[in-house]
Design an enzyme around this catalytic site. Structure first.
Site, short mmCIF file in Angstrom:
data_model
loop_
_atom_site.label_atom_id
_atom_site.label_comp_id
_atom_site.label_asym_id
_atom_site.label_seq_id
_atom_site.Cartn_x
_atom_site.Cartn_y
_atom_site.Cartn_z
CB SER A 1 -49.75 15.78 3.03
OG SER A 1 -50.41 16.32 4.16
CG MET B 1 -60.48 14.23 -0.62
SD MET B 1 -58.81 14.74 -0.20
CE MET B 1 -58.58 13.87 1.35
CG HIS C 1 -51.22 18.27 -0.29
ND1 HIS C 1 -52.04 18.60 -1.33
CD2 HIS C 1 -52.03 17.86 0.72
CE1 HIS C 1 -53.30 18.38 -0.98
NE2 HIS C 1 -53.32 17.93 0.27
CG HIS D 1 -56.70 19.73 0.49
ND1 HIS D 1 -56.61 18.42 0.91
CD2 HIS D 1 -58.02 19.96 0.29
CE1 HIS D 1 -57.82 17.88 0.95
NE2 HIS D 1 -58.70 18.81 0.59
CG MET E 1 -57.64 19.92 7.98
SD MET E 1 -57.31 18.35 8.83
CE MET E 1 -56.52 17.44 7.51
CG MET F 1 -59.80 19.49 3.66
SD MET F 1 -58.71 18.23 4.34
CE MET F 1 -57.14 19.10 4.26
CG ASP G 1 -54.94 14.43 -0.39
OD1 ASP G 1 -55.32 15.60 -0.16
OD2 ASP G 1 -54.23 13.78 0.39
CG ASP H 1 -53.59 18.33 3.94
OD1 ASP H 1 -52.87 17.33 4.13
OD2 ASP H 1 -54.31 18.47 2.93
C1 DX5 Z 1 -56.49 14.43 4.67
C2 DX5 Z 1 -55.51 15.28 3.85
C3 DX5 Z 1 -54.44 14.46 3.21
C4 DX5 Z 1 -53.60 13.70 4.22
C5 DX5 Z 1 -52.69 12.73 3.54
O1 DX5 Z 1 -57.66 15.18 4.94
O2 DX5 Z 1 -56.18 15.99 2.83
O3 DX5 Z 1 -53.60 15.31 2.42
O4 DX5 Z 1 -52.81 14.61 4.95
O5 DX5 Z 1 -52.02 12.03 4.56
P1 DX5 Z 1 -51.71 10.45 4.39
O6 DX5 Z 1 -50.83 10.36 3.17
O7 DX5 Z 1 -51.00 10.10 5.66
O8 DX5 Z 1 -53.03 9.78 4.20
ZN ZN Z 2 -54.87 17.07 1.40
#
Ligand code: DX5
Ligand code: ZN
Length: 234
Positions: free
Chosen positions: A9, A141, A34, A68, A38, A70, A179, A36
């Site tokens: 990620s 998750m 991956h 991903h 947000m 969010m 994840d 992320d």
């Molecule tokens: C959290 C993300 C994950 C996160 C994983 O909301 O969706 O992808 O970045 O990071 P680690 O592996 O450090 O938990």
């Molecule tokens: Zn993620």
């Protein structure tokens, strides 16, 4: 069972050198990036938009980029990421007004599509064959979304088993990802529970040697389906 995919990620990567760091983790043996996203609305944190995905493609990243989302709402950002080179786009079912509409919208953009379930989100939308028929990815998750570096929630193992059974009993070709808080110490048990894609941020990017940690993860995963005696003799 599909081959196992390791998906670092970028949330834990060095954003001052994101292209370089992404290329480095792929050269170290990672399969998928991956990404992320947000929005400080669906989750209380803010990361980056589709222009950064486009920048990685312009930089020369050819590997699959697994976005991903969010975010809430989903649709317009999903289209932006599809146009910016996303390979797959996964979103949270509670973040859209119409799950099947958003699934179709993403597929129509030529991307693979997935649903992401938080630890407390019920899986009832997976009872709808119109949903399962469209899915390429189900991502569970194993932390509450919003931040990297959190600890793995063990109850995720039961949910992984439940969803693995749903996929296999239905004969679906759906990748099951996990994840959050994934590392060399727990990746084996998540694979045993049925996961075949492993998102790891801090367990990889916060280590001095990406290749070492990815190789350790592969060693753990190799224990899940050890070569049978006949395989060894071939
Ligand atoms: C959290 C993300 C994950 C996160 C994983 O909301 O969706 O992808 O970045 O990071 P680690 O592996 O450090 O938990
Ligand atoms: Zn993620």
């Amino acid at each position: 069972m599909k081959e196992f995919l390791i998906a670092p990620s970028i949330l834990a990567a060095d954003f001052a050198r994101l292209g370089e760091d992404t290329a480095k983790v792929l050269a170290s043996g990672a399969d998928v990036i991956h990404f992320d996203v947000m929005d400080n609305h669906y989750v209380p944190n803010l990361t980056v938009g589709s222009m950064v995905c486009q920048s990685l493609r312009n930089y020369g990243i050819l590997a699959p980029i697994d976005v991903h989302l969010m975010v809430k709402p989903v649709d317009h950002l999903a289209i932006a990421f599809a146009k910016a080179g996303a390979t797959s786009i996964s979103f949270h079912p509670e973040a859209t007004k119409d799950i099947t509409c958003t699934l179709a919208l993403i597929k129509n953009q030529g991307c693979k599509v997935g649903l992401v379930f938080n630890p407390n989100t019920d899986l009832s939308c997976l009872d709808n064959v119109n949903v399962m028929d469209k899915l390429d990815i189900i991502l569970l998750m194993s932390v509450n979304p919003g931040f990297g570096g959190q600890s793995f929630i063990p109850a995720t193992l039961d949910t992984l088993c439940q969803v693995r059974k749903l996929i296999d009993d239905g004969g679906y070709d759906i990748r099951l990802g996990v994840d959050g808080g994934i590392n060399t110490a727990n990746i084996y048990e998540t694979a045993k529970a049925g996961a075949d894609m492993f998102v790891a941020g801090s367990a990889i990017f916060k280590q001095p040697n990406y290749k070492t940690v990815i190789e350790m993860m592969r060693c753990e995963l190799a224990k899940v389906f050890p070569p049978s005696v006949t395989d060894v003799n071939h």
